[in-house]
Design an enzyme around this catalytic site. Sequence first.
Site, PDB file in Angstrom:
ATOM      1  N   SER A   1     -12.310  25.889 -28.046  1.00  0.00           N
ATOM      2  CA  SER A   1     -12.412  24.643 -28.800  1.00  0.00           C
ATOM      3  C   SER A   1     -11.258  24.576 -29.788  1.00  0.00           C
ATOM      4  O   SER A   1     -10.845  25.596 -30.351  1.00  0.00           O
ATOM      5  CB  SER A   1     -13.745  24.615 -29.551  1.00  0.00           C
ATOM      6  OG  SER A   1     -13.654  23.744 -30.657  1.00  0.00           O
TER       7      SER A   1
ATOM      8  N   TYR B   1     -10.094  -6.611  12.068  1.00  0.00           N
ATOM      9  CA  TYR B   1      -9.379  -6.102  10.903  1.00  0.00           C
ATOM     10  C   TYR B   1      -9.304  -7.160   9.803  1.00  0.00           C
ATOM     11  O   TYR B   1      -9.075  -8.341  10.060  1.00  0.00           O
ATOM     12  CB  TYR B   1      -7.952  -5.656  11.274  1.00  0.00           C
ATOM     13  CG  TYR B   1      -7.181  -5.173  10.061  1.00  0.00           C
ATOM     14  CD1 TYR B   1      -7.319  -3.875   9.607  1.00  0.00           C
ATOM     15  CD2 TYR B   1      -6.378  -6.040   9.331  1.00  0.00           C
ATOM     16  CE1 TYR B   1      -6.658  -3.441   8.462  1.00  0.00           C
ATOM     17  CE2 TYR B   1      -5.710  -5.625   8.190  1.00  0.00           C
ATOM     18  CZ  TYR B   1      -5.863  -4.325   7.757  1.00  0.00           C
ATOM     19  OH  TYR B   1      -5.216  -3.896   6.614  1.00  0.00           O
TER      20      TYR B   1
ATOM     21  N   ASN C   1     -15.977  27.538 -23.649  1.00  0.00           N
ATOM     22  CA  ASN C   1     -16.652  26.446 -22.943  1.00  0.00           C
ATOM     23  C   ASN C   1     -16.547  26.594 -21.428  1.00  0.00           C
ATOM     24  O   ASN C   1     -15.471  26.892 -20.916  1.00  0.00           O
ATOM     25  CB  ASN C   1     -16.045  25.104 -23.362  1.00  0.00           C
ATOM     26  CG  ASN C   1     -16.225  24.846 -24.843  1.00  0.00           C
ATOM     27  OD1 ASN C   1     -17.237  25.221 -25.433  1.00  0.00           O
ATOM     28  ND2 ASN C   1     -15.227  24.222 -25.455  1.00  0.00           N
TER      29      ASN C   1
ATOM     30  N   LYS D   1     -15.948  29.273 -29.831  1.00  0.00           N
ATOM     31  CA  LYS D   1     -16.409  28.662 -28.581  1.00  0.00           C
ATOM     32  C   LYS D   1     -15.694  29.181 -27.341  1.00  0.00           C
ATOM     33  O   LYS D   1     -14.510  29.473 -27.349  1.00  0.00           O
ATOM     34  CB  LYS D   1     -16.194  27.136 -28.641  1.00  0.00           C
ATOM     35  CG  LYS D   1     -17.096  26.416 -29.594  1.00  0.00           C
ATOM     36  CD  LYS D   1     -18.551  26.374 -29.148  1.00  0.00           C
ATOM     37  CE  LYS D   1     -18.754  25.430 -27.980  1.00  0.00           C
ATOM     38  NZ  LYS D   1     -18.563  24.034 -28.367  1.00  0.00           N
TER      39      LYS D   1
ATOM     40  N   ASN E   1      -2.750  -2.527  12.965  1.00  0.00           N
ATOM     41  CA  ASN E   1      -4.208  -2.349  12.882  1.00  0.00           C
ATOM     42  C   ASN E   1      -4.684  -1.105  13.629  1.00  0.00           C
ATOM     43  O   ASN E   1      -5.492  -0.332  13.110  1.00  0.00           O
ATOM     44  CB  ASN E   1      -4.919  -3.595  13.418  1.00  0.00           C
ATOM     45  CG  ASN E   1      -4.601  -4.820  12.581  1.00  0.00           C
ATOM     46  OD1 ASN E   1      -3.989  -4.707  11.520  1.00  0.00           O
ATOM     47  ND2 ASN E   1      -5.004  -5.994  13.053  1.00  0.00           N
TER      48      ASN E   1
ATOM     49  N   GLU F   1     -18.533  22.757 -15.711  1.00  0.00           N
ATOM     50  CA  GLU F   1     -18.819  21.372 -16.106  1.00  0.00           C
ATOM     51  C   GLU F   1     -18.127  20.378 -15.186  1.00  0.00           C
ATOM     52  O   GLU F   1     -18.663  19.313 -14.878  1.00  0.00           O
ATOM     53  CB  GLU F   1     -18.380  21.136 -17.553  1.00  0.00           C
ATOM     54  CG  GLU F   1     -19.280  21.831 -18.551  1.00  0.00           C
ATOM     55  CD  GLU F   1     -18.741  21.732 -19.963  1.00  0.00           C
ATOM     56  OE1 GLU F   1     -19.356  21.046 -20.784  1.00  0.00           O
ATOM     57  OE2 GLU F   1     -17.685  22.342 -20.249  1.00  0.00           O
TER      58      GLU F   1
ATOM     59  N   GLN G   1      -7.706  -2.095   3.664  1.00  0.00           N
ATOM     60  CA  GLN G   1      -6.670  -1.305   3.009  1.00  0.00           C
ATOM     61  C   GLN G   1      -7.257  -0.518   1.821  1.00  0.00           C
ATOM     62  O   GLN G   1      -6.696   0.489   1.392  1.00  0.00           O
ATOM     63  CB  GLN G   1      -5.547  -2.239   2.538  1.00  0.00           C
ATOM     64  CG  GLN G   1      -4.385  -1.543   1.879  1.00  0.00           C
ATOM     65  CD  GLN G   1      -3.173  -2.453   1.774  1.00  0.00           C
ATOM     66  OE1 GLN G   1      -2.471  -2.699   2.751  1.00  0.00           O
ATOM     67  NE2 GLN G   1      -2.933  -2.989   0.593  1.00  0.00           N
TER      68      GLN G   1
ATOM     69  N   THR H   1     -39.208  26.240 -12.678  1.00  0.00           N
ATOM     70  CA  THR H   1     -39.524  24.883 -12.240  1.00  0.00           C
ATOM     71  C   THR H   1     -39.672  24.091 -13.526  1.00  0.00           C
ATOM     72  O   THR H   1     -40.144  24.633 -14.531  1.00  0.00           O
ATOM     73  CB  THR H   1     -40.828  24.801 -11.420  1.00  0.00           C
ATOM     74  OG1 THR H   1     -41.910  25.235 -12.234  1.00  0.00           O
ATOM     75  CG2 THR H   1     -40.772  25.648 -10.147  1.00  0.00           C
ATOM     76  N   HIS H   2     -39.250  22.850 -13.528  1.00  0.00           N
ATOM     77  CA  HIS H   2     -39.247  22.014 -14.743  1.00  0.00           C
ATOM     78  C   HIS H   2     -38.437  22.676 -15.859  1.00  0.00           C
ATOM     79  O   HIS H   2     -38.681  22.417 -17.032  1.00  0.00           O
ATOM     80  CB  HIS H   2     -40.666  21.737 -15.248  1.00  0.00           C
ATOM     81  CG  HIS H   2     -41.598  21.261 -14.177  1.00  0.00           C
ATOM     82  ND1 HIS H   2     -41.798  19.925 -13.891  1.00  0.00           N
ATOM     83  CD2 HIS H   2     -42.365  21.951 -13.296  1.00  0.00           C
ATOM     84  CE1 HIS H   2     -42.661  19.813 -12.887  1.00  0.00           C
ATOM     85  NE2 HIS H   2     -43.015  21.031 -12.502  1.00  0.00           N
TER      86      HIS H   2
ATOM     87  N   SER I   1       0.816  -1.225   0.000  1.00  0.00           N
ATOM     88  CA  SER I   1       0.000   0.000   0.000  1.00  0.00           C
ATOM     89  C   SER I   1       0.844   1.267   0.000  1.00  0.00           C
ATOM     90  O   SER I   1       0.301   2.374  -0.088  1.00  0.00           O
ATOM     91  CB  SER I   1      -0.963  -0.007   1.191  1.00  0.00           C
ATOM     92  OG  SER I   1      -0.251  -0.215   2.399  1.00  0.00           O
TER      93      SER I   1
HETATM   94  N1  ARG Z   1      -1.581  -1.293   4.885  1.00  0.00           N
HETATM   95  C1  ARG Z   1      -2.514  -1.787   5.828  1.00  0.00           C
HETATM   96  C2  ARG Z   1      -3.858  -1.065   5.669  1.00  0.00           C
HETATM   97  O1  ARG Z   1      -3.843  -0.067   5.027  1.00  0.00           O
HETATM   98  C3  ARG Z   1      -1.992  -1.570   7.205  1.00  0.00           C
HETATM   99  C4  ARG Z   1      -2.526  -2.512   8.229  1.00  0.00           C
HETATM  100  C5  ARG Z   1      -1.957  -3.848   8.023  1.00  0.00           C
HETATM  101  N2  ARG Z   1      -2.409  -4.758   9.002  1.00  0.00           N
HETATM  102  C6  ARG Z   1      -2.211  -6.040   8.909  1.00  0.00           C
HETATM  103  N3  ARG Z   1      -2.690  -6.779   9.865  1.00  0.00           N
HETATM  104  N4  ARG Z   1      -1.611  -6.593   7.892  1.00  0.00           N
HETATM  105  O2  ARG Z   1      -4.868  -1.483   6.125  1.00  0.00           O
END
Ligand code: ARG
Length: 469
Positions: free
Chosen positions: A280, A320, A288, A286, A111, A293, A325, A158-159, A22
Amino acid sequence: MALWGGRFDGATSALFKALNDSLPFDRVLVLEDIDGSIAWAKALGRAKVLSSNEVAKLTAALKKLRAREADEKTSRIATASDEDVHSFVERELIALVGELGKKLHTGRSRNDQVATDVRLWTAGRVIALRGMIARACESLVSLAEQESAHATVLPGYTHLQRGQPVLLSHWCLAYVEMLRRDFDRFGDALQRVRVSPLGSGALAGTAYPVDREALAKDLGFTSASRNSLDAVSDRDFIFETLSCAALCGVHLSRLGEDLILYSSSEFGFIQMSDAVTSGSSLMPQKKNPDAAELLRGKSGRLLGNLVRLATTLKGLPLAYNKDLQEDKEPLFDSVHHLSLCLAVVPECLKRITINRERMKTAADDGFSAATDLADYLVRAGVPFRDAHHTAGVMTRRALELGVPLHGLTLEQMREIEPRIGGDIFKELSLKAVLSKRNVKGGTNPSRVAAAVKEARSAVKGMIKAASAD
Ligand code: ARG
C-alpha cells in the site's frame, strides 16, 4: 484507397472513417488473413481461374508479406490507415506483385474472408487456452500432492460458516474439477470453430468452381460449412468461445476469492508470495493479494464480453451486417485477459505458504464435528432428527461453558444424552471425522489420495491432448 470506390462519387468523411475502420483492432488477424489468402490463391488455381504461374507468384509474395508482418520490427500494419486488415493485405500484395495482386479477390468477399480469419485465429487461441488450463490444473494437483503428504486439514465452509473439516488437497481438486470441465467445453467448442466459411462469397456462394472441402483442409479446418447464408453471418463460434471463457473466469474468480479470504489476517491460513502481491502506498504493513483479486475481478469483463456479443447478434437479419464487425474486440479482449489469469494461477500456487497449524486449529474447533456427534447417536439407536437436536443442545452447552464440543466432560454430555459412552471422544477427533467420509468423492484421506493420483494422470492427458489439438 478503399476496395470499393467505383460506385462512389464523393469521398467518405473523416468521421465515418473513424467509425467504420476496423484496422485499429482487426490487425491482429493479419497472419490469418495472409494464410487464408494463400489457400484461396491455391483454390483458384485448382479451379483454373488462375494459372499455376500466377498462383506461384501470388503465393511467394504473400509468404514474403507474411514474414515481414510476423516480425514486429518490420511489420507495417501498425502505422497503416487502410479500412481493415483485408484492405491492408490486398494493397501490400499489389505493391509487391503489381496488377496480378488484383486478381486474388476473384470470387471472394470480405464476408467469407473475415469469418475465415476469425475462425483461424480463434482455433489457435482456443488451443493455447486449453494448454494453459491444463497447466493451471497441474499446479493445483502439485499443491494437492504436496499437502496430501502433510495431511493438511482445512475447515470446510457452507454459508462461510465452518461446516466440516476437509483435506486441503480435496479443496485443490474441487478447482481441478471446474477447470477440467472448462478444458472439455473449450475442446467441444473447438470442433465448431473448425468449419470453413471460405467459398461462401458475399452470401450466396462463390460463382467459381472452387473445391471448398480441399480448401478447408488446406487451412486446417475439418470441413466446409453447409450453408453460405449462415456461414457469413454465423458468430456462434465466438459466442461459444466467450461463453467458455466467461465460465472459466467465474471459476477463477471463486479460486481468487478463496485465496483472498484465506490470506486475510482473520483467516491466516495462507500467505501469498511477494511475486503476486503488492503493498500500500500509505499503509506500510499491507500486503495486498492483487493477483487473486484480479482473478476475481476479471470475470466481470469476461461476462461482459459475452453479453456484448450476444446483444450485437440478437435480431440481426441474414446475412452479413456491419454490426458483425463488433464481434472482434470482445473476443480479443476475453482471450487476452483469460490467458493472463490462467498463467497467473501456477504463479500464485507454486509460491504459496500454507499455515498448516493454523488451518488445523480452525478445523479442530470441536464444532465441525457436530454432525459426527449426531451420527454417533444414530448408531446408538437415536433417530437422526432427535440426534441432530441433541447435538445442537450440546453445542449450545459447550458454547455457554466456553469449551469446544470435545471439551465437555463425559458427565456433562451424559446429562444431556445418557446413551453417550466414553468412545465419543475418539469419534470426534479430526482423524475420525475425515476418515468417515469414505465414499466416492468424499474427503477420506485414502479416497483423496486416489483422487489426486487420478487427477495427476488426467492432467498429463490434458497436456498431451492440448498439444495434439
Ligand atoms: N471489417 C469487416 C468486419 O470486421 C470486414 C467485412 C466487411 N464486409 C463488408 N461487406 N463491408 O466485419
